[in-house]
Write an enzyme that holds these catalytic residues in place. Sequence first.
Site, PDB file in Angstrom:
ATOM      1  N   CYS B  50      -2.296  -7.237   6.871  1.00  0.00           N
ATOM      2  CA  CYS B  50      -1.331  -7.379   7.830  1.00  0.00           C
ATOM      3  C   CYS B  50      -0.108  -6.604   7.085  1.00  0.00           C
ATOM      4  CB  CYS B  50      -0.564  -8.745   8.068  1.00  0.00           C
ATOM      5  SG  CYS B  50      -0.578  -9.688   6.554  1.00  0.00           S
ATOM      6  N   ASN B  51      -0.328  -6.309   5.696  1.00  0.00           N
ATOM      7  CA  ASN B  51       0.918  -5.327   4.969  1.00  0.00           C
ATOM      8  C   ASN B  51       0.372  -4.120   4.655  1.00  0.00           C
ATOM      9  OD1 ASN B  51       2.743  -7.319   5.040  1.00  0.00           O
ATOM     10  ND2 ASN B  51       1.822  -8.365   3.160  1.00  0.00           N
ATOM     11  N   HIS B 101      -3.252   2.253  -8.596  1.00  0.00           N
ATOM     12  CA  HIS B 101      -2.636   1.770  -7.306  1.00  0.00           C
ATOM     13  C   HIS B 101      -3.611   0.473  -6.840  1.00  0.00           C
ATOM     14  CE1 HIS B 101      -0.940   1.398  -3.464  1.00  0.00           C
ATOM     15  NE2 HIS B 101      -2.435   1.341  -2.887  1.00  0.00           N
ATOM     16  N   GLY B 194      12.202 -24.626  15.353  1.00  0.00           N
ATOM     17  CA  GLY B 194      12.416 -23.347  14.519  1.00  0.00           C
ATOM     18  C   GLY B 194      11.275 -22.755  13.906  1.00  0.00           C
TER      19      GLY B 194
END
Lengths: 305, 427
Positions: B50-51, B101, B194
């Site tokens: 997702c990132n 990396h 919430g």
Amino acid sequence: MPNVGIVCFLMSYLVAMAAQLIRFRSGSVWWVRTAAFFTAAGFVAQTLYLLLRAQQTRLPPLLSSLHDWLLVLAWLLVLLDLLLAVSRWLPRGHNRPLDVGAAVLPLVLAMVGASWFVPMVPSQLLDANRGWKMLHAALLVLGMATVAVGLLTSFVYLWQHWRLKGHARWSSGMALPSLEWLSLANRWAILLAVPLLTLGMLSGVALSVLGGRDLPAKTWVDPVVLGGMASWLVMCTLLFWTLRNENHPGRQVAWLTVCACGFLLFSVVGLQVLTGVTGSTSVHGAGPKPAGHSSSAPQAGEASL
Amino acid sequence: MLRVTTCTHQTTGLAVREKLAFSSAQQLGEAYRALREKFPESEVVVLSTCNRVEVYTAQDATSPTDATVDVAGFLAEFHQVPRTDFEQDLREHTGPEAVQHLFRVISSLDSMVLGEPQIVTQVKDAYQQAMQHNACGPLTHALFQGALRTSNRVRTETKLSTGRVSIASVAVGEFAKGIFSTFHDKLVLVVGAGEMAEETLRYLKDEGVQRLLVINRSPERAQRLAEEWQGEARPWHELGDWLGRADVIVSTTGATEPIVTREVFLESRAAAGRTDPVFVLDLGAPRDFEPAIGQLEDVFLYDIDSLQTVCDRNRRARQREVQVAEKIILDETDRFMAEFYNRASSAIVTRLREDWHSISQQELEALYRKLPHLNADDRDAVARTVGRIVNKLLHPPLEALRDEARSGTPHGLVDALKRLFGLQERP
């Protein structure tokens, strides 16, 4: 078999205790492992020591002397600590890993340290009713060990309560058991301790009846016996109070358990140690200190009995 | 040549990332098939979370392919997204930078939450998927195995992953579990609906919570949350009643004043006859529970600030480990690159040895034919001497090659050796 002295396991437990204290600050897993390693090493040395003592005295450690009696009690506590430490390496289930070594080790050190100052000479009254005496001593030692567990779980409960109320900064690396677990363990300790101590006392009464002329006339006014009876009453009261209402606040139960168990440990173990150190006569293995007995480190391989 | 083309949370917004992501195994399988067609000479591994979306490629140094352009083109074509929408967000690293990396990514130094553990599994899964689709080769195998080794070192030699850093995980992992040993028999009350409550519920569900009640001023929202988490919605006016019975209370209303006062809470607990510990998680800002409630015996009240303090402390502890982790990553990158360069020059070393020993063997056989009176011992002595001469002559060029390989692929020297000693490419 090798010569194993008290110093061997006393030093191991001291190093384990130091490692526990350091890990409070650092939180490193290496200190946890170091503590576990030295606790296990001390346990092995202590087991060997007790075996050698039993071999030399030709008596089970429980019957031999106050010195051995204290060491058996400490041995049971270390065994408990190791079993809880092993839970850290078990597959994760419902229970969390338990870090209670920092609470167990001071009590163990106190008992091992106390055993240094009391006589190692076996009781002179062991010839008759050996089975009854074994039962009496075993029940009392198990009862005492359970009382010690109650004391420890209460201490840890108060500690954990204090942490959770917002004071966790300095001991954040600890994985203490939950309050729920501690509360349950404490309850079981009280529930087990009272019947064990009761049976231990009843077997003592039976022993005094069966022993008749073999026992000294002042058995019933022996300070250890009197202290034991008083603290047994305190424990019974605590059990009654705990069972009567299950809704007592946990911290209140923990404080009362600390007081009751502390009183019991002091009155039974403490009085025995005092009688041993002062040379008073007691039928509970703490006979008078023989001439020439010194407080230098005893070694199982060297003890002359 | 090792190369990685990345599109991460640091350079690209979620709106673009989700368009470029490979959301299912099936879609990823199709991507590998397309990549194999587009880059038949390349080894490829796709990491899609997702990132981040990252494409690792390894190809022969002589290949003229421009991986950046090709990967961008591939992403645009595969996802049917105009390349102008994302091309400026792509980053590319090659050689040691690409290796470093990946090692930083798998060690969670490049993650949104420093030290989060899921990335290791995600990288492992990506590597396995690539293997299943036959997209890996010797270079990517070595690269990803090196990455896993690095991640293991970082996690065992540093405390980068210790301590929880999200409010919900701290609340459940460090506090709720300090109070309760099991959750399956506990009643959880959620007041409000919430986002933070949902995150906390996820952690509580993981711990085995089965009884869940949701109370909200809006019954519809309460119902929606209750259905999502297999709980039960209750009307707002029952709040006082359930406050007394609950073991765990999570509150996230948007109220401007505390909705539970000390008196209300005490009355509720007394009415339910409860004196055992209760865990109250007040995630409202402003707070929903009066702070004085936290001073009650066996009430463990935590608000956002107290939890944030623990999160910040754990985050700072992780930050202190970053330097140690970076050093490990540099060590492992150097180690990987040295092995990589050695591998690149080892083929020429083998060729040179084989050729020279083959020539010496041919000459020895010719000599033995000319001197048939030599016995076996004499022949052995001559062969050993010639072997030593060949090895001594080979030593300087091979040593120079090794020295050169320590600082990078020795392309120039390899070419020189090929030309000097007539080493032709083998088919």
